[in-house]
Design an enzyme around this catalytic site. Structure first.
Site, PDB file in Angstrom:
ATOM      1  N   TYR A  99      -8.462  16.032  -6.870  1.00 49.40           N
ATOM      2  CA  TYR A  99      -7.734  15.202  -7.834  1.00 49.40           C
ATOM      3  C   TYR A  99      -6.857  16.094  -8.726  1.00 49.40           C
ATOM      4  CZ  TYR A  99      -6.978  11.665 -11.499  1.00 49.40           C
ATOM      5  OH  TYR A  99      -6.419  10.785 -12.394  1.00 49.40           O
ATOM      6  N   LYS A 152      -2.754  15.915  -9.064  1.00 47.78           N
ATOM      7  CA  LYS A 152      -2.027  15.613 -10.308  1.00 47.78           C
ATOM      8  C   LYS A 152      -1.119  16.777 -10.725  1.00 47.78           C
ATOM      9  CE  LYS A 152      -3.413  11.392 -10.815  1.00 47.78           C
ATOM     10  NZ  LYS A 152      -2.476  10.271 -10.692  1.00 47.78           N
ATOM     11  N   THR A 190     -10.979   2.474 -17.625  1.00 49.11           N
ATOM     12  CA  THR A 190     -10.430   1.596 -16.568  1.00 49.11           C
ATOM     13  C   THR A 190     -11.467   1.534 -15.444  1.00 49.11           C
ATOM     14  OG1 THR A 190      -9.443   3.275 -15.137  1.00 49.11           O
ATOM     15  CG2 THR A 190      -8.109   2.573 -17.024  1.00 49.11           C
ATOM     16  N   ASP A 235       0.870  -1.183   0.000  1.00 50.09           N
ATOM     17  CA  ASP A 235       0.000   0.000   0.000  1.00 50.09           C
ATOM     18  C   ASP A 235       0.904   1.230   0.000  1.00 50.09           C
ATOM     19  OD1 ASP A 235      -1.615   2.162   0.782  1.00 50.09           O
ATOM     20  OD2 ASP A 235      -2.924   0.868   1.987  1.00 50.09           O
ATOM     21  N   VAL A 236       0.737   2.112  -0.977  1.00 56.10           N
ATOM     22  CA  VAL A 236       1.652   3.264  -1.064  1.00 56.10           C
ATOM     23  C   VAL A 236       1.487   4.241   0.095  1.00 56.10           C
ATOM     24  CG1 VAL A 236       1.980   3.245  -3.581  1.00 56.10           C
ATOM     25  CG2 VAL A 236       0.101   4.584  -2.594  1.00 56.10           C
TER      26      VAL A 236
END
Ligand code: NAP
Length: 253
Positions: free
Chosen positions: A158, A162, A193, A59-60
């Site tokens: 988000y 990014k 996706t 898990d990052v």
């Protein structure tokens, strides 16, 4: 020759694992939290490609998981030629999710930053620590067109996350160029996706209609761009933000 795909269990990361596993002599370590998805991906590969892959559950958002992942990578033979940081989550706020910014939940914002920014930061640090003594290596971060502009289809959290991934990419490209390491970002548009899972069909139809090619992209199309940036064919390319969006950034998203 080793490659690492962080967030390789699904979508764009999984397609990149598929392509990297086609490289003769490569070992492809891929990570994520979903062990069942990892097993499905490995099972779907032809035996020669499957034999080149290694899954490491990680898990990052966990420093100890990340340390264990890189310990696993270190223990495998060969140099770390390339790494793709694909782990990411969509924001829970934004007008399209029915949550205007002034009603956004602080923990949801923290979650997006923890995975998309801090997780990428954590992996970059370990990847550069592995590559710097080698004197070569190529890293690709998965940003987004939302890392280059705002878009009404993506939440503010988000978009902010990014933009941060693009900032890390540009800074580290300059800092590590003299060490022989390239750092680039892919900036996909709307890609088919599981991340799109929560989107309403009418919204997807609208995004399709607004795209210059009148379609949503495939994970394979992004993975091909990642393979190029990881390869020696991109030997003089660093710090770039490669859009994979059929020209969507030039017009309405
Ligand atoms: N789809 C799009 O339209 C689009 C557009 C632009 C950019 N992107 C970016 O592309 C990247 C891949 O997304 P995708 O579209 O392929 O979505 P996806 O199919 O949902 O894949 C997301 C990947 O991230 C991993 N991940 C999420 N949280 C994680 C965590 N805490 N620790 C480790 N791994 C984690 C997931 O693995 P587990 O579930 O196994 O943990 C999975 O492998 C993301 O960075 C995303 O922001 C996507």
């Amino acid at each position: 020759m080793k490659y690492l795909v962080v967030g390789g269990t699904s979508g764009i990361g999984a397609e990149t694992v598929r392509l990297l596993a086609g490289i003769e002599g490569a070992t492809v370590v891929f990570s994520g939290r979903d062990e069942a998805a990892a097993a499905r991906l490995a099972d779907s590969l032809e035996p020669a490609r499957r034999a080149r892959t290694v899954f490491a559950r990680s898990d990052v958002t966990s420093p100890s998981d990340t340390d264990a992942l890189f310990e696993r990578v270190r223990a495998l033979p060969g140099d770390l030629h390339g790494a793709f940081n694909a782990a990411g989550v969509a924001g829970a706020d934004g007008p399209l999710r029915g949550v205007p910014f002034h009603q956004a939940d602080e923990r949801a914002f923290d979650r997006v930053i923890e995975v998309n920014v801090k997780g990428t930061w954590r992996c970059l640090r370990a990847e550069l620590a592995a590559m710097a003594p080698q004197g070569f290596g190529s890293i690709v971060n998965c940003a987004s067109v939302a890392g280059l502009r705002s878009a009404d289809s993506m939440s503010a959290s988000y978009t902010a996350s990014k933009h941060a991934v693009v900032g890390l990419t540009r800074s580290l490209a300059a800092e590590y160029a003299a060490s022989g390491i390239r750092v680039n970002a892919v900036c996909p548009g709307v890609i088919d996706t599981p991340m799109l899972g929560g989107m309403r069909e009418e919204l997807l139809a609208d995004l399709r209609r607004k795209n210059p090619a009148a379609r949503i992209g495939t994970a394979r199309e992004v993975a091909e761009a990642v393979l190029f940036l990881l390869s020696d064919r991109a030997g003089y390319i660093s710090g770039t933000t490669l859009t994979v969006d059929a020209g969507g950034l030039t017009g309405a998203l």
